[in-house]
Design a protein around this motif. Structure first.
Motif, mmCIF file in Angstrom:
data_model
loop_
_atom_site.group_PDB
_atom_site.id
_atom_site.type_symbol
_atom_site.label_atom_id
_atom_site.label_comp_id
_atom_site.label_asym_id
_atom_site.label_seq_id
_atom_site.Cartn_x
_atom_site.Cartn_y
_atom_site.Cartn_z
ATOM 1 N N LEU A 187 -20.437 18.735 33.406
ATOM 2 C CA LEU A 187 -19.048 19.246 33.598
ATOM 3 C C LEU A 187 -18.212 18.288 32.742
ATOM 4 N N MET A 188 -18.681 16.945 32.726
ATOM 5 C CA MET A 188 -17.723 15.637 31.910
ATOM 6 C C MET A 188 -17.981 16.115 30.704
ATOM 7 N N ALA A 228 -13.082 17.383 33.320
ATOM 8 C CA ALA A 228 -13.034 16.074 34.309
ATOM 9 C C ALA A 228 -12.827 16.593 35.826
ATOM 10 N N GLU A 229 -11.621 17.469 35.914
ATOM 11 C CA GLU A 229 -11.643 17.593 37.411
ATOM 12 C C GLU A 229 -12.732 18.437 38.007
ATOM 13 N N GLU A 246 -14.638 17.174 41.181
ATOM 14 C CA GLU A 246 -14.908 17.864 42.504
ATOM 15 C C GLU A 246 -16.397 18.088 43.221
ATOM 16 N N GLU A 247 -17.126 18.142 41.879
ATOM 17 C CA GLU A 247 -18.602 18.159 41.979
ATOM 18 C C GLU A 247 -19.453 17.080 42.616
ATOM 19 N N LEU A 286 -20.400 12.952 48.110
ATOM 20 C CA LEU A 286 -19.728 11.731 48.635
ATOM 21 C C LEU A 286 -18.745 12.048 49.823
ATOM 22 N N GLY A 287 -18.396 13.243 49.998
ATOM 23 C CA GLY A 287 -17.807 13.534 51.343
ATOM 24 C C GLY A 287 -18.534 13.550 52.799
#
Length: 888
Positions: free
Chosen positions: A488-489, A494-495, A499-500, A505-506
């Motif tokens: 995606l980057m 970038a957003e 988010e991915e 990491l959540g």
């Protein structure tokens, strides 16, 4: 987007010239003007996602079935088989990433060991696994509680002493008188011995002195050609009389041992073996004596030397002499050294060596020993798979393929990853894809790693489909998130990329994912956020190296820090207060890291760090921080508090309470009272203890502390009041906690509303927590209790998206399906979580569902697997007993 990625040739010495633009319930900056002159690089070269590692672990298709089989075998096997079964259980939990469970299995192997060699191997292995926990033994000793886990064995005392043989009746040809004494001549010296006692040393000497040999008729026998000194002969003579060796030097013992071996003097050999073993006191001594022990087949000496080698793991494996002693041995010598624990020994050595360097010759030699000493297919599977992993890392592709093929043919389907990877390396990409397709089609249900591996051998939509399927089946796999984020980057989204990567990491603070997000932020010129992530990574692993190990994380942190405004101590405390209040745990970790670089109150900061790491499910890092807090405590009473937490967190509650009381006797402090109250509330089953906990928390609140900790104490006090049904007092505590921005108090206040039969107010209170907290999966889960079924299902679906490791949502959905008589769907809901998480509650519920459906064998399987996770769970034991009684 500016990019920064060191090339393979980049050395750390050149980095300075680079510009980094390119219950305990439980960033600012400006870009330098030179940045704009930096030429952007190709985005695809900016971030490289490494291929997922082929794990050198035992990963059966159905770990539940394997755990159940092990449990069943443990119920009926002989005592000497139990340690091997617990070692296999250890390997299963190792493959599942369950650190505590695997250590418990290793402890069980040690406790169930029936031979001294097994005790030595498993005890040393356990000591190695628990490196860094020596402080716990020290603290327990200070409380009058002693542990034998890390104490070396007196091996000689563990083995029976060889009994003295009685001399046989004298019998010689003829009737010639035989003198009582015999003299042994050595060169020009003579040693007089009692003939009868000397003959009792061994059958050869008995034959010599009383048999049909010429020597039996002699009063003096020449021993000059037997390479024995007069001093050694005197030791042998004295032993023949007293049966003990007293005050004999090491060199003389070695000579006597050779003599005893040569003339089959077993009792004398045993005595020498024991005396020499008692002299093994250092690594140098063990290295010197091991070769001799193996050459002379001295098991006690060899085992004593081995124990020294194992006790000093992993450092001992960096000594080439130790490695040579452990690798250049034949089966007979290994038996002398390790008895029947040979497979366990080399499994232990392999485990340690692979962590040091999986590519090394040392690791390869140990793995070949593991394969050679395997006694059954389950042991061979692990040996060959690991051997394949090491061969692959060494780029020995033909040998690696043979090892993986053997493991695969023995039933270890995971070894197909190694075969596919080798095929791809050799240019057979389509074959690799087809290999994984064959595996997927032959297994029901397939597992996430299968789709992840197959994604490496296709492109475009097919690759993304496989990665989505991998995440669906096993959301804990990190590679799919990293690949999608970087893709995606590269598409300048970038957003979406952030988010991915934030999805994983959540709920899983993986270093490789933090590194990817760090790179994403660098690419966006967000140095403040990049600094946060590199500091969080260094908190987890102080020596972390980035970009495939090429660059030290600390150096990158220094470079990025130059592009962020400096904070004063007051700024840092304000930032910490803000992020802690917003339940931004990673942000809080980063601020504390920055404060530790300069702040003098390191003990307090390391303690706060440990609380955050516990909340982030990083118990090993949390314990390291807690020990650092102890080391940096500014006073004795502060140190005692940290010692109390170390003991409490490792299951020694009474000793933790003892430390808290000692601290209070020195000085009344918030943390000492809080520790005492927390430990008492969590451990006491006496309802009357609530009043003591309230009193302790009130005493804590009277002591100086900051608002972060005061808010926690108020929150805990509110919980005690709720348990005592004093709802008004509880509400006051929660409201006061919220006034100092202890955000988690919303959850307690919601509970008060619910107990007052105001479900709507409870729902709204939890909504406020969800809006404020950055990490809010637990808040959604709690809110689901305060709404109707449809809203609850919606909240719990959100919980699973935010943190798929939380098990309550799966259990809730399964129960709803079971109530709707959709038994198959209910079991499937539990099974999808069990596939990637070995959880007692999930297995318990699925066992109960199977029992309800009359599927006794499946129920019994789940019961046995669950008891492997927690052997003492009372409800599980009762269900197992009940189901077992139904089995035909």
């Amino acid at each position: 987007m500016r990019t920064f990625y060191p090339s393979d040739s980049c050395r750390e010495s050149h980095l300075n010239s680079l510009n980094p633009q390119s219950w305990l319930q439980v960033e600012r900056g400006k870009l330098s003007s030179s940045a704009s002159s930096s030429a952007p690089l190709c985005r695809e070269s900016f971030i490289k996602v490494p291929e997922p590692q082929i794990l050198p672990h035992y990963k059966p298709l159905d770990y539940v079935e394997v755990l159940a089989q092990i449990h069943e075998e443990l119920e009926s096997c002989s005592l000497h088989e139990r340690s091997s079964l617990y070692l296999l259980q250890y390997q299963v939990f190792r493959g599942l990433g369950e650190t505590k469970l695997r250590q418990r299995s290793l402890r069980s192997a040690w406790q169930e060991a029936t031979t001294v060699h097994e005790k030595v191997v498993f005890g040393s292995w356990l000591r190695y696994e628990k490196q860094g926990e020596e402080v716990i033994t020290e603290l327990l000793s200070s409380c009058g509680k002693y542990s034998e886990e890390f104490v070396p064995l007196d091996i000689a005392s563990c083995l029976p002493v060889m009994s003295a043989s009685s001399p046989e009746a004298a019998s010689v040809k003829g009737k010639r008188h035989i003198s009582r004494n015999v003299v042994f001549k050595i060169e020009e010296e003579r040693v007089a011995c009692d003939r009868k006692r000397f003959a009792s040393l061994s059958a050869p000497f008995h034959a010599m002195l009383y048999g049909s040999f010429t020597e039996s008729l002699l009063d003096e026998i020449d021993m000059s050609e037997n390479h024995v000194s007069t001093s050694a002969m005197r030791v042998v003579r004295d032993f023949s009389v007293a049966n003990v060796l007293i005050g004999v030097s090491k060199n003389l013992l070695l000579e006597v041992l050779v003599f005893a071996n040569k003339f089959c003097c077993e009792k004398l050999k045993d005595a020498c073996d024991r005396e020499l073993a008692s002299l093994v006191s250092s690594m140098e001594c063990a290295i010197e004596l091991m070769d001799f022990a193996l050459e002379e087949s001295s098991p006690i000496l060899a085992a004593s030397c081995l124990q020294v080698f194992l006790y000093e793991l992993p450092e001992s494996l960096t000594d080439e002499r130790v490695v040579e002693a452990l690798t250049r041995v034949n089966r007979s010598q290994v038996s002398t050294m390790a008895g029947k624990a040979s497979f366990s020994l080399y499994s232990c050595l392999t485990e340690v060596s692979m962590r040091l360097d999986p590519r090394s010759d040392r690791t390869l030699c140990f793995l070949e020993k593991v394969v050679g000493f395997s006694e059954n297919d389950r042991q061979r599977v692990l040996g060959f798979h690991r051997l394949g992993c090491t061969r692959l890392l060494r780029k020995e592709y033909r040998e690696a393929e043979e090892a993986f093929e053997t493991a695969f043919n023995l039933g270890h389907v995971y070894s197909a990853t190694g075969l596919a990877r080798i095929g791809y390396i050799q240019g057979h990409k389509l074959w690799a894809y087809q290999k994984l397709t064959s595996v997927i089609s032959s297994v029901s249900p397939p597992l996430g790693w299968m789709y992840q591996e197959r994604s490496l051998y296709c492109e475009g939509d097919k690759k993304l489909e496989d990665l989505e399927k991998a995440t669906e089946l096993d959301p804990t796999l990190t590679y799919p998130y990293m690949y999608r984020a970087v893709k995606l980057m590269s598409e300048q989204n970038a957003e979406a990329a952030l988010e991915e990567i934030n999805r994983i990491l959540g709920f899983k603070l993986a270093l490789e994912c933090l590194e990817i997000r760090f790179c994403l932020y660098l690419g966006m010129d967000d140095y403040e956020a990049a600094l946060r992530d590199i500091q969080a990574a260094l908190t987890l692993c102080p020596d972390y190296r980035m970009f495939d190990g090429k660059v030290a994380g600390r150096q990158l942190r220094t470079l990025v820090y130059e592009h962020v405004e400096s904070w004063t101590t007051a700024d840092c405390w304000m930032q910490l207060y803000e992020k802690w209040s917003n339940v931004d745990d990673i942000g809080s970790l980063s601020v504390i890291y920055q404060m530790l670089e300069a702040d003098a109150c390191k003990g307090v900061l390391y303690f706060r760090q440990s609380l955050l790491l516990l909340r982030l499910k990083c118990p090993e890092a949390a314990m390291r921080s807690l020990q650092l807090a102890r080391e940096h405590a500014s006073s004795d009473h502060e140190r005692l508090v940290y010692e109390g937490w170390i003991l409490y967190d490792t299951g020694h509650c009474e000793e933790g309470l003892q430390k808290a009381k000692e601290s209070i006797r020195i000085k009344r402090s918030f943390e000492a009272y809080f520790l005492q109250a927390y430990a008492l509330a969590e451990s006491s089953l006496d309802p009357s203890s609530s009043s003591t906990v309230v009193s302790l928390l009130e005493d804590a609140l009277k002591c100086p502390s900051d608002r972060l900790r005061k808010g926690q104490a108020l929150n805990n006090l509110g919980s005690v009041y709720v348990d005592c049904e004093k709802l008004d007092l509880a509400a006051d505590c929660y409201i006061n906690a919220l006034k100092v921005r202890h955000t988690r108090a919303h959850q307690g206040l919601a509970r008060v509303h619910f107990l007052r039969n105001d479900k709507a107010a409870a729902y709204e209170e939890m909504t406020r927590l969800i809006e404020k907290a950055q990490n809010n999966a637990s808040a959604y889960e709690k809110r689901s209790e305060y709404c109707d079924r449809e809203l609850a299902k919606s909240d719990l679906e959100m919980v699973t998206r935010l943190d798929p490791l939380r098990v309550y949502p799966y259990r809730y959905r399964a129960a709803v399906l079971m109530d709707s008589r959709k038994e198959g769907e209910a079991i499937a809901e539990l099974s999808r979580a069990i596939a990637f998480k070995a959880d007692l509650h999930l297995l318990h519920l699925r066992a109960a569902f199977h029992e309800h459906n009359g599927d006794v064998s499946s129920a019994l399987r789940d019961c046995r697997a669950a008891l492997s996770v927690d052997p003492n769970h009372q409800e599980m034991l009762e269900l197992h007993s009940r189901v077992n009684s139904h089995e035909p």
